[in-house]
Design a protein around this motif. Structure first.
Motif, short mmCIF file in Angstrom:
data_model
loop_
_atom_site.label_atom_id
_atom_site.label_comp_id
_atom_site.label_asym_id
_atom_site.label_seq_id
_atom_site.Cartn_x
_atom_site.Cartn_y
_atom_site.Cartn_z
N GLN A 84 0.83 -1.21 0.00
CA GLN A 84 0.00 0.00 0.00
C GLN A 84 0.86 1.26 0.00
O GLN A 84 0.49 2.27 -0.60
CB GLN A 84 -0.93 0.00 1.22
CG GLN A 84 -1.91 1.16 1.27
CD GLN A 84 -2.83 1.23 0.06
OE1 GLN A 84 -3.27 0.20 -0.46
NE2 GLN A 84 -3.11 2.45 -0.41
N SER A 85 2.02 1.21 0.66
CA SER A 85 2.88 2.40 0.66
C SER A 85 3.45 2.66 -0.73
O SER A 85 3.61 3.81 -1.13
CB SER A 85 4.01 2.27 1.69
OG SER A 85 4.90 1.23 1.35
N ASN A 86 3.72 1.60 -1.49
CA ASN A 86 4.18 1.79 -2.88
C ASN A 86 3.07 2.40 -3.74
O ASN A 86 3.33 3.27 -4.58
CB ASN A 86 4.62 0.44 -3.47
CG ASN A 86 5.90 -0.07 -2.84
OD1 ASN A 86 6.76 0.71 -2.43
ND2 ASN A 86 6.03 -1.38 -2.74
N ILE A 87 1.82 1.95 -3.50
CA ILE A 87 0.67 2.53 -4.22
C ILE A 87 0.52 4.00 -3.85
O ILE A 87 0.25 4.85 -4.70
CB ILE A 87 -0.61 1.73 -3.87
CG1 ILE A 87 -0.53 0.32 -4.46
CG2 ILE A 87 -1.85 2.45 -4.40
CD1 ILE A 87 -1.63 -0.61 -3.99
N THR A 88 0.73 4.30 -2.57
CA THR A 88 0.61 5.69 -2.10
C THR A 88 1.70 6.56 -2.72
O THR A 88 1.46 7.71 -3.08
CB THR A 88 0.70 5.74 -0.56
OG1 THR A 88 -0.36 4.96 -0.01
CG2 THR A 88 0.59 7.18 -0.06
N ARG A 89 2.90 6.03 -2.83
CA ARG A 89 3.99 6.80 -3.46
C ARG A 89 3.65 7.11 -4.91
O ARG A 89 3.90 8.22 -5.39
CB ARG A 89 5.31 6.01 -3.39
CG ARG A 89 5.91 5.93 -2.00
CD ARG A 89 7.22 5.13 -2.05
NE ARG A 89 7.73 4.89 -0.71
CZ ARG A 89 8.41 5.75 0.01
NH1 ARG A 89 8.68 6.94 -0.51
NH2 ARG A 89 8.84 5.44 1.21
N ASP A 90 3.07 6.13 -5.62
CA ASP A 90 2.66 6.36 -7.01
C ASP A 90 1.59 7.45 -7.07
O ASP A 90 1.63 8.32 -7.95
CB ASP A 90 2.11 5.06 -7.62
CG ASP A 90 3.20 4.02 -7.85
OD1 ASP A 90 4.38 4.40 -7.87
OD2 ASP A 90 2.86 2.83 -7.97
#
Length: 237
Positions: free
Chosen positions: A80-86
């Protein structure tokens, strides 16, 4: 240094974002005082959501954005943090296009904010002797409250250890800057057109007032001449 940082933070007006694929909570705080929920946005794709958030930034005259980053318990990145960074990249592009470089976005560790928000909501219900919210009830409040907690933590720590988002490449930065300049030029052109329309309206009103005044003066002159004629006729008799 701490005093200077605190003084700087006291002037900020910050939008907090608790991003989720289904729902996103938005909150705002000035100088860290009493963060308040603004909205829960749902059923929007990343581009639509970014547009909405930046509209809130503009309407609320915010100075910066804090985007919650959902990390693992050990502080490492999660899916989810990678999705948030995107999403942060998409949001920053929208910011650059509409606000230029005036607004920054900081990623902020949001571990446990949802649990804390749920605990607070339940505690408030108990204090009011109200029904304790169910999981379904919490879904409608949790995200905005979590955004408030993100802001509380951010201000309490004076943004220390926050991660400033930068665009992935210079070409994208340049493209956004060009769009921003065009937007500013378009806004300036619209402002000039509005001023010209207002000036035309003022001139038209002044001309109308002048015509009415001239008609009234003409009517008064006619009345005066008619009155004089009547007096002359009376004298002849």
């Amino acid at each position: 240094a701490a005093a200077a940082a605190a003084a700087t933070f006291s002037t900020l007006r910050t939008i907090g974002v608790d991003y989720g694929l289904t729902r996103t909570g938005i909150a705002i705080s000035t100088g860290g005082y009493h963060p308040r929920p603004l909205a829960i946005l749902s059923n929007l794709n990343a581009t639509e959501l970014s547009t909405k958030i930046v509209s809130y930034v503009i309407s609320e005259q915010a100075t910066n954005i804090v985007l919650g980053l959902p990390l693992h318990k050990d502080g490492s990145d999660s899916e989810q943090s990678n999705i948030t960074r995107d999403f942060g990249q998409i949001l920053l592009q929208e910011v650059r296009k509409r606000c230029g470089t005036n607004i920054s976005i900081t990623l902020w560790d949001e571990r446990y904010t949802s649990k804390e928000a749920a605990t607070r909501i339940k505690a408030e219900a108990i204090a009011r002797k109200s029904r304790i919210p169910s999981a379904a009830d919490l879904e409608t409040e949790l995200d905005a409250d979590a955004a408030c907690i993100i802001l509380e933590d951010y201000y309490k720590e004076l943004g220390e250890d926050g991660e400033l988002i930068v665009l992935d490449n210079e070409a994208l930065e340049k493209e956004c800057a060009e769009i921003y300049v065009r937007n500013i030029e378009l806004q300036e052109e619209q402002r000039r057109n509005m001023m010209e329309e207002r000036e035309k309206g003022r001139n038209a009103r002044q001309e109308m007032i002048a015509r009415v005044k001239a008609m009234e003066e003409s009517a008064n002159n006619d009345d005066g001449m008619n009155s004089q004629k009547k007096k002359k006729k009376k004298k002849k008799k």
